[in-house]
Design an enzyme around this catalytic site. Structure first.
Site, PDB file in Angstrom:
ATOM      1  N   CYS A 156      -9.884 -10.650  22.503  1.00  0.00           N
ATOM      2  CA  CYS A 156      -9.082  -9.898  21.528  1.00  0.00           C
ATOM      3  C   CYS A 156      -7.865  -9.305  22.234  1.00  0.00           C
ATOM      4  O   CYS A 156      -7.155  -8.494  21.651  1.00  0.00           O
ATOM      5  CB  CYS A 156      -9.914  -8.817  20.858  1.00  0.00           C
ATOM      6  N   ASP A 194     -16.757 -13.492  25.926  1.00  0.00           N
ATOM      7  CA  ASP A 194     -16.128 -12.729  24.833  1.00  0.00           C
ATOM      8  C   ASP A 194     -16.107 -11.250  25.222  1.00  0.00           C
ATOM      9  O   ASP A 194     -16.801 -10.421  24.617  1.00  0.00           O
ATOM     10  CB  ASP A 194     -16.914 -12.960  23.520  1.00  0.00           C
ATOM     11  N   CYS A 239       0.834  -1.210   0.000  1.00  0.00           N
ATOM     12  CA  CYS A 239       0.000   0.000   0.000  1.00  0.00           C
ATOM     13  C   CYS A 239       0.864   1.254   0.000  1.00  0.00           C
ATOM     14  O   CYS A 239       1.826   1.356   0.768  1.00  0.00           O
ATOM     15  CB  CYS A 239      -0.888  -0.013   1.240  1.00  0.00           C
ATOM     16  N   GLU A 255     -25.458  -8.542  27.621  1.00  0.00           N
ATOM     17  CA  GLU A 255     -24.714  -7.517  26.888  1.00  0.00           C
ATOM     18  C   GLU A 255     -25.129  -6.135  27.406  1.00  0.00           C
ATOM     19  O   GLU A 255     -26.300  -5.897  27.684  1.00  0.00           O
ATOM     20  CB  GLU A 255     -25.042  -7.676  25.386  1.00  0.00           C
ATOM     21  N   GLN A 312     -19.192  -8.192  13.724  1.00  0.00           N
ATOM     22  CA  GLN A 312     -17.761  -8.505  13.527  1.00  0.00           C
ATOM     23  C   GLN A 312     -17.329  -8.030  12.146  1.00  0.00           C
ATOM     24  O   GLN A 312     -18.061  -8.211  11.178  1.00  0.00           O
ATOM     25  CB  GLN A 312     -17.541 -10.017  13.639  1.00  0.00           C
ATOM     26  N   TYR A 359     -21.218 -11.177  27.339  1.00  0.00           N
ATOM     27  CA  TYR A 359     -20.701 -10.136  26.437  1.00  0.00           C
ATOM     28  C   TYR A 359     -21.114 -10.531  25.008  1.00  0.00           C
ATOM     29  O   TYR A 359     -20.290 -10.762  24.138  1.00  0.00           O
ATOM     30  CB  TYR A 359     -19.174  -9.996  26.549  1.00  0.00           C
ATOM     31  N   CYS A 403      -0.043   5.736   7.488  1.00  0.00           N
ATOM     32  CA  CYS A 403      -1.381   5.313   7.888  1.00  0.00           C
ATOM     33  C   CYS A 403      -1.280   4.468   9.153  1.00  0.00           C
ATOM     34  O   CYS A 403      -0.407   3.610   9.268  1.00  0.00           O
ATOM     35  CB  CYS A 403      -2.013   4.508   6.757  1.00  0.00           C
ATOM     36  N   CYS A 416      -7.348   2.212  -0.467  1.00  0.00           N
ATOM     37  CA  CYS A 416      -7.195   1.416   0.762  1.00  0.00           C
ATOM     38  C   CYS A 416      -7.499  -0.035   0.409  1.00  0.00           C
ATOM     39  O   CYS A 416      -8.448  -0.314  -0.341  1.00  0.00           O
ATOM     40  CB  CYS A 416      -8.158   1.932   1.824  1.00  0.00           C
ATOM     41  N   CYS A 462      -2.565  -0.583   8.656  1.00  0.00           N
ATOM     42  CA  CYS A 462      -1.947  -1.912   8.482  1.00  0.00           C
ATOM     43  C   CYS A 462      -0.449  -1.822   8.735  1.00  0.00           C
ATOM     44  O   CYS A 462       0.350  -1.872   7.797  1.00  0.00           O
ATOM     45  CB  CYS A 462      -2.205  -2.420   7.075  1.00  0.00           C
TER      46      CYS A 462
HETATM   47  C1  LIG Z   1     -15.754  -8.411  21.872  1.00  0.00           C
HETATM   48  S1  LIG Z   1     -17.391  -7.864  21.906  1.00  0.00           S
HETATM   49  C2  LIG Z   1     -18.230  -9.387  21.793  1.00  0.00           C
HETATM   50  C3  LIG Z   1     -19.187  -9.435  20.684  1.00  0.00           C
HETATM   51  C4  LIG Z   1     -19.887 -10.736  20.361  1.00  0.00           C
HETATM   52  N1  LIG Z   1     -19.588 -11.836  21.195  1.00  0.00           N
HETATM   53  C5  LIG Z   1     -19.625 -11.074  18.910  1.00  0.00           C
HETATM   54  O1  LIG Z   1     -18.915 -12.031  18.628  1.00  0.00           O
HETATM   55  O2  LIG Z   1     -20.126 -10.347  18.032  1.00  0.00           O
HETATM   56  C6  LIG Z   1     -17.574  -7.456  23.598  1.00  0.00           C
HETATM   57  C7  LIG Z   1     -18.973  -7.005  23.983  1.00  0.00           C
HETATM   58  O3  LIG Z   1     -19.005  -6.762  25.398  1.00  0.00           O
HETATM   59  C8  LIG Z   1     -19.902  -5.700  25.652  1.00  0.00           C
HETATM   60  N2  LIG Z   1     -19.602  -5.167  27.006  1.00  0.00           N
HETATM   61  C9  LIG Z   1     -18.596  -4.346  27.354  1.00  0.00           C
HETATM   62  N3  LIG Z   1     -18.614  -4.117  28.671  1.00  0.00           N
HETATM   63  C10 LIG Z   1     -19.670  -4.815  29.187  1.00  0.00           C
HETATM   64  C11 LIG Z   1     -20.204  -4.969  30.496  1.00  0.00           C
HETATM   65  N4  LIG Z   1     -19.646  -4.358  31.531  1.00  0.00           N
HETATM   66  N5  LIG Z   1     -21.274  -5.762  30.655  1.00  0.00           N
HETATM   67  C12 LIG Z   1     -21.836  -6.395  29.587  1.00  0.00           C
HETATM   68  N6  LIG Z   1     -21.373  -6.283  28.319  1.00  0.00           N
HETATM   69  C13 LIG Z   1     -20.292  -5.505  28.110  1.00  0.00           C
HETATM   70  C14 LIG Z   1     -19.623  -4.742  24.504  1.00  0.00           C
HETATM   71  O4  LIG Z   1     -20.694  -3.858  24.307  1.00  0.00           O
HETATM   72  C15 LIG Z   1     -19.412  -5.713  23.332  1.00  0.00           C
HETATM   73  O5  LIG Z   1     -20.617  -5.949  22.626  1.00  0.00           O
END
Ligand SMILES: C[S@@+](CC[C@H](N)C(=O)[O-])C[C@H]1O[C@@H](n2cnc3c(N)ncnc32)[C@H](O)[C@@H]1O
Length: 484
Positions: free
Chosen positions: A442, A415, A92, A366, A316, A345, A98, A194, A101
């Site tokens: 992550c 997650d 790129c 969530e 995602q 989450y 940038c 991009c 990447c």
């Molecule tokens: C990495 S994402 C997971 C998304 C989902 N599992 C997916 O694969 O699409 C983390 C999620 O945790 C939520 N989150 C962050 N802090 C939180 C909390 N204190 N209680 C509940 N959910 C929370 C965020 O809004 C977000 O949607």
């Protein structure tokens, strides 16, 4: 020769401090030996680690230290002595400036090697965990054009490359439409091409930029909060549904003209929307979205499941690799039709819906209300009835009363965001006894911390890193835990 001096030469025979600018040293013949967990190249002097951006292991360089801390230096390159064999030519033209990447100069094979290494080091060093052999990282089938969503910023001051300034031509201050330069909220790098999203992503962005220049539409100034053009969000699905959302500080005739032109020039846009943002920050979660033409949502599929995505929905960003990630989660969760699953989450419920087809029931929790509403919508869209979604902060929702009411989960999916899991939530999880936990993260550093906090009653059976973001240092990691 002093002991310190000998020690110094032993540790770094070719690295000698030769100059001090503003009391900060230059280091010569510094060899880059590793990559840190935040993606910076790492060298070493006798008593400090040296972080240098934009290098790869095997490079030998002279650097100027720009920041000195007790245990480390931050430095910038002044001269190359050797270029590493791990280097490849970045594809790129914006590489270097940038913030996107940053690992393009490292072959993809080596990117995967360093991501896998990062996972191992975090689990062992931060978590002090006993781990089985880590499964080979799952690379992304597509390493370019893999993102379904991009968000560009307008800024009344574009970033000028050093080479542009060095040419000595008069540089007129101009607006830019692209990505913020790393660490500069008030400068945007003008992007011409991009590689992150399929066409017509570049064509739409370039058209908008040209139109704005020709019509004198003012770009936003984030310091003074002046100007009209703020952000451009583009989402493109695998079936080529396209959502284009323009975020402006005011709606006027010129904006209407721009949207009309966009509609004519790009009939393939299936959802053309705009948002008026008069706030000082860029968040849009509390703002109304207006549909200019087409639908107000687009649709994506994951493993045969349909997902409706609105302008403010979370989804995602690497669709193909999300399927690979979720397939791993499903395999590790090894759910049977009697299992109660908690998906903590849960975002817009995509993992919940993925697993609900195999479980007795899945409960997603969530914090973002809009995401929970999307999850319910997606459940209905797919005729999935054995799911429930609850909105709230995890540490307030997940209590003993909640478990007494909803049942002890057989399988727990975690997650969390990068910051990881609140310690009260970990305590509660440790006190219930699911058959297994699948922890998707992550950020392997907070994942390692959280698993360590779970205590010694849990055994790690599988560690599976997944690459969701090629050419960046980010790595996703899945850990399967069972109670001993
Ligand atoms: C990495 S994402 C997971 C998304 C989902 N599992 C997916 O694969 O699409 C983390 C999620 O945790 C939520 N989150 C962050 N802090 C939180 C909390 N204190 N209680 C509940 N959910 C929370 C965020 O809004 C977000 O949607």
């Amino acid at each position: 020769m002093s002991a310190l001096r000998k020690d110094f030469l032993f540790l770094c025979p070719n690295t000698i401090i030769v100059a001090r600018a503003k009391n900060l040293p230059k280091l010569t013949h510094l060899e880059i030996i590793d990559i840190s967990s935040d993606g910076r190249a790492v060298g070493k002097t006798e008593n400090r680690v040296v972080f240098v951006p934009k290098l790869v292991p095997g490079d030998v360089v002279d650097v100027q230290v720009v920041r000195k801390r007790k245990s480390y230096f931050e430095a910038v390159v002044e001269k190359f002595h050797e270029k590493s064999k791990l280097r490849v030519e970045p594809f790129c033209s914006h590489f270097g400036s940038c913030g996107g990447c940053k690992w393009q100069h490292l072959s993809y094979e080596n990117q995967l090697y360093y991501k896998q290494k990062q996972v191992r080091e975090q689990l062992v060093r931060i978590g002090n965990l006993e781990i089985p052999e880590i499964r080979p990282i799952l690379g992304s089938e597509h390493t370019q054009h893999y993102r379904n969503k991009l968000e560009y910023s307008f800024c009344d001051r574009r970033w000028f490359e050093k080479s542009e300034i060095e040419k000595g031509e008069a540089i007129e201050q101009q607006g830019g439409l692209g990505f913020h330069v790393a660490g500069r909220f008030d400068r945007v790098l003008q992007i011409d091409n991009c590689y992150l999203q399929q066409e017509p992503s570049n064509a739409i962005r370039n058209f908008v930029h040209e139109f704005c220049l020709a019509s004198d539409l003012e770009y936003y100034n984030p310091r003074q909060h002046t100007g009209i053009m703020r952000n451009l969000m583009l989402r493109i699905t695998r079936s080529k549904e396209i959502m284009c959302v323009l975020i402006v500080a005011e709606y006027n005739d010129k904006i209407e003209q721009l949207l009309t032109e966009l509609k004519h020039q790009f009939p393939e846009i299936t959802s053309l929307q705009y948002i008026v943002n008069t706030k000082k920050n860029d968040s849009i979660f509390d703002l109304d979205v207006k549909t200019f033409s087409g639908k107000d949502t687009i649709e994506e599929t994951l493993d045969g499941l349909r997902f409706t995505i609105a302008a403010k929905s979370f989804f995602q960003t690497n669709t193909l690799q999300t399927e690979a990630l979720y397939n791993q989660v499903r395999e590790m969760a090894s759910i049977d039709s009697n299992d109660l699953v908690y998906d903590l989450y849960s975002g817009a419920g995509s993992i919940s819906l993925y697993l609900a087809r195999y479980a007795k029931k899945v409960i997603g929790v969530e914090i973002v209300e809009q995401a929970v509403q999307d999850a319910w919508k997606n459940a209905r869209l797919n005729n999935i009835e054995n799911v429930e979604f609850i909105a709230g902060d995890m540490k307030e929702v997940l209590t003993n009363d909640f478990i007494a009411k909803n049942g002890v989960p057989d399988v727990l999916i975690l997650d969390p965001p990068r910051a990881g899991i609140h310690k009260d939530v970990i305590e509660l999880i440790a006190s219930v006894s699911p058959k297994r936990i699948v922890y998707v993260s992550c950020n392997p550093a907070t994942q390692a911390r959280d698993i360590a906090l779970l205590g010694s009653d849990w055994k790690i059976l599988v560690v599976q890193p997944v690459d969701m973001f090629p050419h960046t240092h980010h790595v996703e990691n899945i850990v399967l835990l069972e109670k001993i």
